[in-house]
Design a protein around this motif. Structure first.
Motif, mmCIF file in Angstrom:
data_model
loop_
_atom_site.group_PDB
_atom_site.id
_atom_site.type_symbol
_atom_site.label_atom_id
_atom_site.label_comp_id
_atom_site.label_asym_id
_atom_site.label_seq_id
_atom_site.Cartn_x
_atom_site.Cartn_y
_atom_site.Cartn_z
ATOM 1 N N PHE A 1 76.740 5.849 -5.321
ATOM 2 C CA PHE A 1 77.854 5.710 -4.387
ATOM 3 C C PHE A 1 78.168 4.239 -4.139
ATOM 4 N N ARG B 1 90.668 4.066 0.054
ATOM 5 C CA ARG B 1 90.823 4.094 -1.388
ATOM 6 C C ARG B 1 89.704 3.305 -2.048
ATOM 7 N N GLN C 1 86.662 4.700 -3.124
ATOM 8 C CA GLN C 1 85.321 5.263 -3.043
ATOM 9 C C GLN C 1 84.929 5.915 -4.366
ATOM 10 N N VAL C 2 83.681 5.776 -4.737
ATOM 11 C CA VAL C 2 83.130 6.421 -5.917
ATOM 12 C C VAL C 2 81.881 7.187 -5.496
ATOM 13 N N PHE C 3 81.885 8.491 -5.759
ATOM 14 C CA PHE C 3 80.748 9.336 -5.434
ATOM 15 C C PHE C 3 80.161 9.896 -6.728
ATOM 16 N N HIS D 1 80.341 12.806 -7.652
ATOM 17 C CA HIS D 1 81.254 13.817 -8.209
ATOM 18 C C HIS D 1 82.640 13.238 -8.513
ATOM 19 N N SER D 2 82.762 11.916 -8.542
ATOM 20 C CA SER D 2 84.069 11.312 -8.789
ATOM 21 C C SER D 2 84.532 11.467 -10.233
ATOM 22 N N VAL D 3 83.619 11.697 -11.152
ATOM 23 C CA VAL D 3 83.970 11.952 -12.544
ATOM 24 C C VAL D 3 83.312 13.264 -12.966
ATOM 25 N N ASP E 1 89.625 18.524 -15.761
ATOM 26 C CA ASP E 1 89.028 17.356 -15.108
ATOM 27 C C ASP E 1 89.027 16.147 -16.039
ATOM 28 N N SER F 1 94.138 9.143 -14.574
ATOM 29 C CA SER F 1 93.771 8.158 -13.561
ATOM 30 C C SER F 1 93.504 6.794 -14.201
#
Length: 318
Positions: A193, A201, A203-205, A207-209, A227, A234
């Motif tokens: 994370f 705007r 944020q990377v978690f 589950h972001s990819v 996905d 994106s």
């Protein structure tokens, strides 16, 4: 206007008046983006088998509209709009094997840490994989290419981006954007994370990819396709046609950080107060980051009476 120009403009293109006006006011710029799948032919993580034409169908069905925004002298939408088309194709047949071998070698010989999660994360220099991707790209026709990697690895890993020194000096990640016309993203790397913690705007978690193991095995080859298409789109928004309001921030040599405390009494709290920030330590850390940019950072504290802040009272009450 020269005679040759008059002749060119007087040619009949077979357009109606409305069609001619639209052609002049809505300029389309055709851009092609290649998408290369690495490790999706049963030779990668979870032996995933995803034919290229299946992803091509989803990309073809995207509602792919991008705006061109100008900022000066006033915010305005420009008439030029990109028309992006995609070509999905497999990478060189040995690339997936080479990428997996490079990653597993890095796992065996590289540094590992538990600073970024509850388990040991092996940190692999991005250069180990990037040199293989760059070699493949150098044999292409130069079209901007997005590589999606799904390598098989026998331990959790992520990429480090340090140039010498300790691998933990940089935040680990799963992608690399080259100065050449390509970028790659590894779906098997363990994301950590990062970004603005409370929200916003960027944020990377984890589950972001798309992550292959998050899908049911019997449907993963189909369920992951939309996905993957969203991920590619994106990337295009950021890399192929970034809006101008994502441009460079203004540069200032003097940076001020203001810390505002809400207090019950108008007196300076003791340094041992719960939640009190060590101003000297914070300023020292920020100055370390700002020094290479030739910036000077100052940190100032302010104390505000709770009773004098209407917004604070309203937030606390309701």
């Amino acid at each position: 206007m020269t005679d040759s120009q008059r002749i060119s403009w007087s040619g009949d293109l077979g357009y109606s008046v409305n069609e001619t006006l639209k052609a002049l006011t809505e300029v389309k710029l055709k851009i092609r983006v290649d998408v290369k799948l690495v490790g999706f032919a049963g030779d990668g993580n979870e032996a995933l088998l995803t034919p290229e034409h299946n992803l091509q169908m989803y990309l073809r069905g995207l509602h792919s509209e991008l705006d061109t925004v100008a900022l000066n002298p006033a915010v305005a939408h420009m008439a030029v709009n990109p028309d992006i088309s995609f070509r999905v194709q497999p990478a060189y047949y040995e690339l997936a094997t080479k990428v997996s071998a490079a990653i597993n070698q890095g796992v065996n010989t590289g540094q590992s840490t538990n600073l970024f999660g509850p388990f040991q994360l092996h940190l692999i220099p991005y250069q180990n994989v990037d040199k293989l991707i760059q070699e493949d790209f150098d044999h292409s026709d130069g079209t901007y290419t997005i590589y999606l990697l799904n390598p098989a690895a026998h331990a959790p890993y992520a990429y480090s981006y340090h140039d010498g020194g300790n691998a933990t000096d940089s935040c680990p990640g799963s992608l690399w954007v080259s100065h050449k016309r390509y970028a790659w993203l590894d779906l098997s790397a363990n994301l950590t994370f990062y970004g603005p913690g409370p929200g916003g705007r960027g944020q990377v978690f984890t589950h972001s990819v798309p992550v292959v193991k998050h899908y049911k095995k019997d449907v993963v080859s189909k369920a992951i396709l939309p996905d993957l298409a969203a991920l590619v789109w994106s990337a295009c928004e950021h890399l192929i046609w970034p809006p101008l309001y994502h441009g460079k921030l203004s540069y200032n040599r003097q940076l001020e950080v203001h810390l505002i405390y809400m207090v019950e009494a108008l007196m300076r709290p003791s340094p041992a107060m719960a939640g009190r920030v060590d101003v000297a330590a914070l300023q020292e850390q920020l100055q370390t980051v700002a020094k290479p940019l030739k910036q000077q950072v100052s940190v100032t504290e302010h104390f505000l009476l709770f009773s004098e802040c209407d917004h604070c009272v309203a937030a606390y009450s309701g």
